[in-house]
Scaffold this active site. Structure first.
Site, PDB file in Angstrom:
ATOM      1  CG  HIS A 198      -2.127  -0.837   1.071  1.00  0.00           C
ATOM      2  ND1 HIS A 198      -3.382  -0.304   0.935  1.00  0.00           N
ATOM      3  CD2 HIS A 198      -2.262  -2.163   0.983  1.00  0.00           C
ATOM      4  CE1 HIS A 198      -4.257  -1.278   0.780  1.00  0.00           C
ATOM      5  NE2 HIS A 198      -3.603  -2.425   0.809  1.00  0.00           N
ATOM      6  CE1 TYR A 232      -5.006   3.942   8.740  1.00  0.00           C
ATOM      7  CE2 TYR A 232      -5.379   4.013  11.103  1.00  0.00           C
ATOM      8  CZ  TYR A 232      -4.694   3.526  10.010  1.00  0.00           C
ATOM      9  OH  TYR A 232      -3.686   2.603  10.203  1.00  0.00           O
ATOM     10  N   PRO A 277      -3.369   0.339  18.701  1.00  0.00           N
ATOM     11  CG  PRO A 277      -4.927  -1.337  18.264  1.00  0.00           C
ATOM     12  CD  PRO A 277      -4.419  -0.447  19.321  1.00  0.00           C
ATOM     13  CE  LYS A 316       4.339   3.137  13.150  1.00  0.00           C
ATOM     14  NZ  LYS A 316       4.961   2.722  11.902  1.00  0.00           N
ATOM     15  CE1 TYR A 331       0.107   2.795   7.499  1.00  0.00           C
ATOM     16  CE2 TYR A 331      -0.879   3.835   9.431  1.00  0.00           C
ATOM     17  CZ  TYR A 331      -0.895   2.865   8.451  1.00  0.00           C
ATOM     18  OH  TYR A 331      -1.918   1.943   8.427  1.00  0.00           O
TER      19      TYR A 331
HETATM   20  P1  FAS Z   1       2.409 -11.861  21.311  1.00  0.00           P
HETATM   21  O1  FAS Z   1       1.433 -11.535  22.408  1.00  0.00           O
HETATM   22  O2  FAS Z   1       1.958 -11.900  19.903  1.00  0.00           O
HETATM   23  O3  FAS Z   1       3.045 -13.313  21.600  1.00  0.00           O
HETATM   24  C1  FAS Z   1       3.353 -13.734  22.916  1.00  0.00           C
HETATM   25  C2  FAS Z   1       3.276 -15.247  22.943  1.00  0.00           C
HETATM   26  O4  FAS Z   1       3.697 -15.703  24.227  1.00  0.00           O
HETATM   27  C3  FAS Z   1       1.852 -15.755  22.730  1.00  0.00           C
HETATM   28  O5  FAS Z   1       1.826 -16.754  21.735  1.00  0.00           O
HETATM   29  C4  FAS Z   1       1.463 -16.311  24.101  1.00  0.00           C
HETATM   30  O6  FAS Z   1       0.601 -17.425  24.008  1.00  0.00           O
HETATM   31  C5  FAS Z   1       2.810 -16.703  24.666  1.00  0.00           C
HETATM   32  N1  FAS Z   1       2.830 -16.731  26.127  1.00  0.00           N
HETATM   33  C6  FAS Z   1       2.264 -15.834  26.977  1.00  0.00           C
HETATM   34  N2  FAS Z   1       2.497 -16.203  28.259  1.00  0.00           N
HETATM   35  C7  FAS Z   1       3.232 -17.352  28.204  1.00  0.00           C
HETATM   36  C8  FAS Z   1       3.775 -18.223  29.196  1.00  0.00           C
HETATM   37  N3  FAS Z   1       3.592 -17.969  30.483  1.00  0.00           N
HETATM   38  N4  FAS Z   1       4.463 -19.309  28.788  1.00  0.00           N
HETATM   39  C9  FAS Z   1       4.648 -19.563  27.464  1.00  0.00           C
HETATM   40  N5  FAS Z   1       4.153 -18.779  26.471  1.00  0.00           N
HETATM   41  C10 FAS Z   1       3.449 -17.697  26.859  1.00  0.00           C
HETATM   42  N6  FAS Z   1      -0.916  -4.610  16.604  1.00  0.00           N
HETATM   43  C11 FAS Z   1      -1.069  -3.930  15.457  1.00  0.00           C
HETATM   44  O7  FAS Z   1      -0.083  -3.381  14.956  1.00  0.00           O
HETATM   45  N7  FAS Z   1      -2.311  -3.835  14.857  1.00  0.00           N
HETATM   46  C12 FAS Z   1      -3.431  -4.444  15.390  1.00  0.00           C
HETATM   47  O8  FAS Z   1      -4.520  -4.344  14.857  1.00  0.00           O
HETATM   48  C13 FAS Z   1      -3.295  -5.193  16.566  1.00  0.00           C
HETATM   49  N8  FAS Z   1      -4.361  -5.872  17.086  1.00  0.00           N
HETATM   50  C14 FAS Z   1      -4.198  -6.580  18.242  1.00  0.00           C
HETATM   51  C15 FAS Z   1      -5.276  -7.308  18.805  1.00  0.00           C
HETATM   52  C16 FAS Z   1      -5.118  -8.007  20.001  1.00  0.00           C
HETATM   53  C17 FAS Z   1      -6.286  -8.778  20.582  1.00  0.00           C
HETATM   54  C18 FAS Z   1      -3.874  -7.998  20.671  1.00  0.00           C
HETATM   55  C19 FAS Z   1      -3.702  -8.705  22.001  1.00  0.00           C
HETATM   56  C20 FAS Z   1      -2.804  -7.315  20.118  1.00  0.00           C
HETATM   57  C21 FAS Z   1      -2.949  -6.615  18.894  1.00  0.00           C
HETATM   58  N9  FAS Z   1      -1.881  -5.928  18.292  1.00  0.00           N
HETATM   59  C22 FAS Z   1      -2.007  -5.239  17.148  1.00  0.00           C
HETATM   60  C23 FAS Z   1      -0.583  -5.954  18.867  1.00  0.00           C
HETATM   61  C24 FAS Z   1       0.041  -7.262  18.479  1.00  0.00           C
HETATM   62  O9  FAS Z   1       0.046  -7.416  17.095  1.00  0.00           O
HETATM   63  C25 FAS Z   1       1.403  -7.324  19.117  1.00  0.00           C
HETATM   64  O10 FAS Z   1       2.121  -6.130  18.913  1.00  0.00           O
HETATM   65  C26 FAS Z   1       2.217  -8.484  18.625  1.00  0.00           C
HETATM   66  O11 FAS Z   1       1.455  -9.639  18.785  1.00  0.00           O
HETATM   67  C27 FAS Z   1       3.513  -8.499  19.423  1.00  0.00           C
HETATM   68  O12 FAS Z   1       4.101  -9.729  19.256  1.00  0.00           O
HETATM   69  P2  FAS Z   1       4.807 -10.480  20.491  1.00  0.00           P
HETATM   70  O13 FAS Z   1       5.628  -9.509  21.243  1.00  0.00           O
HETATM   71  O14 FAS Z   1       5.419 -11.698  19.911  1.00  0.00           O
HETATM   72  O15 FAS Z   1       3.622 -10.859  21.498  1.00  0.00           O
HETATM   73  C1  PHB Z   2      -5.108  -4.206  10.375  1.00  0.00           C
HETATM   74  O1  PHB Z   2      -5.284  -4.371   9.152  1.00  0.00           O
HETATM   75  O2  PHB Z   2      -5.211  -5.146  11.218  1.00  0.00           O
HETATM   76  C2  PHB Z   2      -4.730  -2.845  10.883  1.00  0.00           C
HETATM   77  C3  PHB Z   2      -4.450  -1.834   9.977  1.00  0.00           C
HETATM   78  C4  PHB Z   2      -4.100  -0.573  10.469  1.00  0.00           C
HETATM   79  C5  PHB Z   2      -4.046  -0.357  11.838  1.00  0.00           C
HETATM   80  C6  PHB Z   2      -4.326  -1.389  12.749  1.00  0.00           C
HETATM   81  C7  PHB Z   2      -4.670  -2.643  12.266  1.00  0.00           C
HETATM   82  O3  PHB Z   2      -3.704   0.877  12.322  1.00  0.00           O
END
Ligand code: FAS
Ligand code: PHB
Length: 388
Positions: A72, A200, A292, A296, A384
């Protein structure tokens, strides 16, 4: 058992770290509490910065992303009955973002680790961190399900609710946080995107985001009250609200379809300083959370892991600890830039109930400025797509 790096968590941070360390000849074991199926199906982020794309390609795990990801070259800001494109190709030539679901990145990384004979263990119970205090004499080790893994280094990649950050003694960490007075309801729908662009949208009813995952799958987010629950939002209500907020410009019609997944994500900001203690290093959501709006979260996790990989490579090469000692400082500069940008995008586009009429006029004036001034739009664009 012994390994050089014990990694807690098989999300993007833990898996990418294990893969990058493997490429440097450094052994690791990844301990994940959930099943492989669960982590590969968990729908979360979708926007990859240029730096993240480059990292995955350079590490040999970007082939499917390049084939299936959606580049994009801009986004649309929609407010006051009009849409305004922020053209990356003009403002930050040569840099773009790629839409490619986080779960796809996770699938690609798991496949790469297993193909390389990597040690990634799923459904691991009761992971606990030990031996961080040099006085313990044992050196760092992890216990889980009755087993023990001795490590030279432990990487806490276990997300916001993990065990690694809480294993750091009281008084060591400084915590910086902010809770927003609303949440995001995320929706994955089997329907072609209604626009090429990410849209957005700011409306008096609240924020909405139109994103996508493929030519046949769309991703949406709705600003909802902080205490909203999925059950408050049946499909009909979701589509009605998305239509009201997104169909705010002439000629735009939102296509609807089957909703495959919905979930409420709290909007919070969080940073822990430092991101390390002894031979434990925190990366990704274990160390920081951003709302989010700026897309980032995933990209910050990748950036932390790049810094940690270089530091660990130097340490295992000749025992030098300079980069490891400077890990937090090197990461936190980018973390705070992303925190500010995420706060800026969130306050620019969301409706705050306690905003008075003056504050709402300021918000609209800022949006007018960002969509009319090249200098202001470049500020948005360069953050961005991701700073170098
Ligand atoms: P993660 O949370 O992805 O991974 C951590 C891992 O550790 C998980 O698999 C978990 O099961 C495991 N874990 C936890 N405790 C443990 C334990 N005690 N023992 C063993 N394993 C354990 N970011 C965006 O940029 N855009 C979004 O739209 C967006 N939406 C999101 C929606 C949700 C519901 C959440 C929670 C986050 C969202 N995020 C979004 C942020 C997300 O993308 C994170 O930045 C990203 O997953 C970060 O990756 P990790 O640091 O690997 O953490
Ligand atoms: C997504 O596509 O999941 C998305 C895109 C832009 C954002 C957050 C999430 O700022």
């Amino acid at each position: 058992m012994r390994t050089q790096v014990g990694i807690i968590g098989a999300g993007p941070a833990g898996l990418l770290l294990s893969h990058l360390l493997h490429l440097r000849g450094i052994s690791s074991v990844v301990l994940e509490k959930r099943s492989r199926d669960y982590v590969e199906r968990r729908v979360r982020a979708g926007v990859l910065e240029q730096g993240t794309v480059d990292t995955l390609v350079e590490a040999g795990v970007g082939e499917r992303m390049l084939r299936e990801g959606l580049p994009h070259h801009g986004i649309e800001l929609r407010y006051g009955g009009a849409g305004h494109r922020i053209p990356f190709e003009k403002l930050v030539p040569g840099r773009a973002i790629t839409v490619y679901g986080q779960q796809e990145v996770v699938k690609d990384l798991i496949a790469a680790r297993l193909a390389a004979g990597g040690d990634v263990r799923f459904e691991v119970e009761d992971v606990a961190v030990h031996g961080l205090d040099p006085a313990s004499g044992s050196g760092p080790y992890l216990t889980f399900g009755g087993e023990r893994l001795d490590c030279d280094v432990i990487a806490g990649c276990d997300g916001f609710h993990g065990v690694s950050r809480p294993s750091i003694p009281e008084g060591v960490l400084s915590i910086f946080e902010r809770e927003y007075p609303f949440a995001w309801l995320g929706i994955l729908a089997k329907v072609a995107p209604s626009s090429e662009e990410l849209i957005y949208t700011r409306t008096e009813r609240g924020f909405a985001l139109h994103s996508m995952r493929s030519p046949t799958v769309s991703r949406f987010y709705l600003q909802v009250p902080a205490d909203a629950r999925e059950e408050d939002w049946p499909d009909e209500r979701i589509w009605a609200e998305l239509k009201v907020r997104l169909e705010s410009v002439p000629g735009f019609t939102l296509a609807t379809g089957e909703i495959m997944e919905k979930g409420v994500t709290p909007m919070r900001a969080f940073v822990t300083e430092p991101m390390q203690y002894g031979r434990l290093y925190l990366a990704g959501d274990a160390a920081h959370i951003v709302p989010p709006t700026g897309a980032k979260g995933l990209n910050l996790a990748v950036a932390d892991v790049r810094v940690l990989t270089e530091a660990l490579a130097a340490y295992f090469a000749d025992g030098s600890t300079a980069l490891l000692d400077g890990y937090s400082e090197a990461c936190l500069k980018r973390v705070w830039r992303a925190q500010h940008f995420s706060w800026w995008m969130t306050t620019l586009l969301h409706t705050f109930e306690d905003d008075d009429p003056y504050a709402r006029r300021l918000q609209l004036s800022y949006l007018d400025y960002v969509t009319s001034s090249e200098a202001a739009a470049t500020t948005l664009a360069e953050n961005y797509v991701g700073l170098p």
